[in-house]
Design a protein around this motif. Structure first.
Motif, PDB file in Angstrom:
ATOM      1  N   GLY A  29     -55.794-131.181  -1.381  1.00  0.00           N
ATOM      2  CA  GLY A  29     -56.151-129.770  -1.514  1.00  0.00           C
ATOM      3  C   GLY A  29     -56.964-129.278  -0.324  1.00  0.00           C
ATOM      4  O   GLY A  29     -56.730-128.175   0.181  1.00  0.00           O
ATOM      5  N   GLU A  30     -57.901-130.089   0.135  1.00  0.00           N
ATOM      6  CA  GLU A  30     -58.695-129.733   1.320  1.00  0.00           C
ATOM      7  C   GLU A  30     -57.793-129.558   2.543  1.00  0.00           C
ATOM      8  O   GLU A  30     -57.961-128.616   3.321  1.00  0.00           O
ATOM      9  N   MET A  31     -56.853-130.489   2.705  1.00  0.00           N
ATOM     10  CA  MET A  31     -55.953-130.403   3.856  1.00  0.00           C
ATOM     11  C   MET A  31     -55.044-129.181   3.749  1.00  0.00           C
ATOM     12  O   MET A  31     -54.778-128.512   4.749  1.00  0.00           O
ATOM     13  N   MET A  32     -54.587-128.868   2.539  1.00  0.00           N
ATOM     14  CA  MET A  32     -53.744-127.688   2.343  1.00  0.00           C
ATOM     15  C   MET A  32     -54.528-126.409   2.652  1.00  0.00           C
ATOM     16  O   MET A  32     -53.992-125.490   3.280  1.00  0.00           O
ATOM     17  N   ASP A  33     -55.783-126.358   2.229  1.00  0.00           N
ATOM     18  CA  ASP A  33     -56.623-125.197   2.528  1.00  0.00           C
ATOM     19  C   ASP A  33     -56.800-125.042   4.037  1.00  0.00           C
ATOM     20  O   ASP A  33     -56.735-123.924   4.565  1.00  0.00           O
ATOM     21  N   ALA A  34     -57.019-126.156   4.727  1.00  0.00           N
ATOM     22  CA  ALA A  34     -57.192-126.113   6.185  1.00  0.00           C
ATOM     23  C   ALA A  34     -55.906-125.643   6.859  1.00  0.00           C
ATOM     24  O   ALA A  34     -55.943-124.837   7.796  1.00  0.00           O
TER      25      ALA A  34
END
Length: 119
Positions: A29-34
């Motif tokens: 999720g963090e990577m998708m947000d980035a």
């Protein structure tokens, strides 16, 4: 209920597979947000670092004596972990998109989800 009490209750009820799924989900999720925010290169380092740490832990665990997973599966996880390590360097350098790392994590999540449903 305090956060500590919640975390204690969750750790008692959570299986190792559920914990792995939760961790991969958070990091992915963090990577998708980035990715959605258009971050590139060094701006991706916080989420990429967590992803590397996670895969390093998976790789180490799969190489440990007494790991209960089938030998072939452990070898596949180690192989993916080594690929993640190399590919992450390419993402930081701007040679590759973060989407490939997201895709591999999502594939692993699907496998964990399937195993959770079967259990």
């Amino acid at each position: 209920m305090t956060v500590t009490a919640y975390q204690t209750a969750r750790s008692r009820a959570e299986t190792p597979r559920s914990a792995e799924f939760r961790l991969i989900s958070e990091i992915t999720g963090e990577m998708m947000d980035a990715e959605t925010a258009g971050m590139k290169g060094a701006m991706l380092m916080p989420s990429l670092h967590r992803n590397r740490q996670m895969w390093s832990a998976f790789t180490t665990d799969c190489g440990a004596t007494g790991n209960g997973l089938p030998k072939e599966l452990r070898a596949q996880i180690i192989s993916i972990g080594l690929w993640v390590e190399r590919f992450t360097s390419d993402v930081v350098a701007g040679r590759e998109p973060i989407g490939e790392l997201i895709a591999i994590n999502r594939t692993i999540m699907e496998g964990l989800r399937g195993q959770r449903l079967a259990a």
